[in-house]
Enzyme design. Structure first.
Site, mmCIF file in Angstrom:
data_model
loop_
_atom_site.group_PDB
_atom_site.id
_atom_site.type_symbol
_atom_site.label_atom_id
_atom_site.label_comp_id
_atom_site.label_asym_id
_atom_site.label_seq_id
_atom_site.Cartn_x
_atom_site.Cartn_y
_atom_site.Cartn_z
ATOM 1 C CG HIS A 22 -2.201 -0.744 1.190
ATOM 2 N ND1 HIS A 22 -1.928 -2.172 1.489
ATOM 3 C CD2 HIS A 22 -3.412 -0.539 1.072
ATOM 4 C CE1 HIS A 22 -3.212 -2.794 1.377
ATOM 5 N NE2 HIS A 22 -4.165 -1.943 1.394
ATOM 6 C CD GLU A 25 -5.028 4.173 1.181
ATOM 7 O OE1 GLU A 25 -4.183 3.230 1.816
ATOM 8 O OE2 GLU A 25 -6.250 3.755 1.055
HETATM 9 N N1 HPA Z 1 -4.958 1.356 3.110
HETATM 10 C C1 HPA Z 1 -4.307 0.583 4.054
HETATM 11 N N2 HPA Z 1 -4.626 -0.225 4.972
HETATM 12 C C2 HPA Z 1 -5.800 -0.667 4.740
HETATM 13 C C3 HPA Z 1 -6.717 -0.334 3.608
HETATM 14 C C4 HPA Z 1 -6.228 0.713 2.870
HETATM 15 O O1 HPA Z 1 -6.818 1.061 1.900
HETATM 16 N N3 HPA Z 1 -7.658 -1.268 3.716
HETATM 17 C C5 HPA Z 1 -7.441 -2.135 4.871
HETATM 18 N N4 HPA Z 1 -6.353 -1.851 5.266
HETATM 19 ZN ZN ZN Z 2 -5.971 -1.907 1.030
#
Ligand code: HPA
Ligand code: ZN
Length: 334
Positions: free
Chosen positions: A197, A200
């Site tokens: 990730h 974001e």
């Molecule tokens: N980002 C980071 N961690 C997460 C996310 C996300 O969108 N969804 C579930 N855990």
């Molecule tokens: Zn995620």
């Protein structure tokens, strides 16, 4: 819109972000766990985003009740099994389901490696019952810090033969990827793929860290990559697919409106993207809805949507033979 002659694939889907509200309610009764309200309908706002959250961490707090009611390993197996039933109900042909075993274990001190085993058992049971294909991605939940992530990784690696990759999720701003370089060296040694990730809650530097330091070959979200032309070029040249989750990006406050999503910039720069759900039960959406808004709100063409379905197939952590088999499965639907 989805092309029925191509496989429908969800590569970014949190199993622990997709625990059904009625199952949470049921498990709370069963396990004698007090909930904040008396009636089921009043409970929904506690586990689902109404419009949007103010930021990623407020969004993630909506996942908490789902794991707070997991009092034993049978509960864990049940929610894993139901996740596969949900894939079947959503008409998804193949998914990579990700989960943070420590997050699922922590409320009731379940042994983390046993939680991994229970998730594997539930998913296997679901795949044979519902005739759906799924693989598992283990998450290191950076929100809980380095020590817990190492524990989480140790528990996942016990079962590495039943996983296709490791992910780093959670608090991207508070716990940057560079802190976890050592853990991802172990992931590399174990022969597992890496998706992270990034981009974001934080900016392009976070995506660079995920790629350069953690060796990610796919990126979860990657939204803010659009701010760095050199990064866009790198993603395109190195075939690093962005696992795009439109509704999630709106609900976490990563983008102000769906129409503002930089997906057009990615496509114009030759960056591969696929469409995914993220945490469907918490968001109140399913994968077909994401294809629908990509067409209606973002104006993607049929050709672009077709390419996106194929991008998911090509980026999947499965063999070429398995990809061919998925294509063949659907090609009769012309
Ligand atoms: N980002 C980071 N961690 C997460 C996310 C996300 O969108 N969804 C579930 N855990
Ligand atoms: Zn995620």
């Amino acid at each position: 819109m989805v092309f029925d002659n191509l496989p429908l694939i969800d590569l970014h889907r949190h199993l622990d972000g997709n625990i059904r509200p009625d199952t949470i309610w049921d498990l709370a009764q069963q396990n004698g766990i007090a909930l904040p309200v008396e009636h089921f309908n009043d409970f929904i706002p506690h586990v689902r985003i109404e419009d949007k959250a103010s930021d990623l961490m407020e969004f993630l707090a909506k996942l908490d009740w789902g794991v707070k009611v997991l009092a034993n390993l049978e509960d864990v197996q049940r929610v894993a099994f139901e996740n596969v039933e949900d894939l079947s109900l959503a008409g998804i042909d193949y998914a990579e389901l990700r989960f943070s075993p420590y997050y699922m274990a922590m409320s009731h001190n379940l042994p983390t490696a046993d939680v991994v085993a229970a998730v594997i058992a539930g998913v296997k049971q679901g795949c044979s019952e519902f005739n759906v294909q799924a693989n598992l991605i283990g998450i290191l939940s950076r929100t809980f810090g380095l020590e817990k992530c190492q524990h989480e990784l140790d528990s996942l690696l016990v079962h590495k033969d039943n996983l296709v990759a490791i992910d780093l999720a959670g608090d991207e701003l508070g716990q940057p990827a560079e802190l976890f370089e050592q853990q991802f060296k172990q992931v590399d040694k174990a022969g597992l793929n890496v998706t992270v990730h990034a981009g974001e809650a934080a900016g392009p530097e976070s995506v660079w860290q995920a790629i350069k330091l953690l060796k990610a070959t796919r990126i979860g979200h990657g939204v803010r990559s659009y701010q760095d032309p050199a990064l866009l070029e790198y993603l395109a040249t190195n075939n690093i697919t962005l696992e795009t989750c439109l509704t999630s990006n709106y609900q976490t406050g990563t983008i102000a409106n769906i129409a503002d999503h930089p997906i057009h910039t990615f496509l114009a720069n030759g960056v591969k993207v696929c469409l995914n759900t993220d945490d469907p039960a918490v968001e109140g959406i399913e994968l077909r809805h994401e294809y629908h808004i990509a067409k209606t709100t973002l104006g993607l063409t049929d050709k672009q949507l077709q390419d996106i379905q194929l991008n998911a197939l090509h980026a999947a952590f499965i063999s070429d033979a398995e990809k061919q088999a998925l294509l063949k499965l659907k090609s009769a639907n012309i």
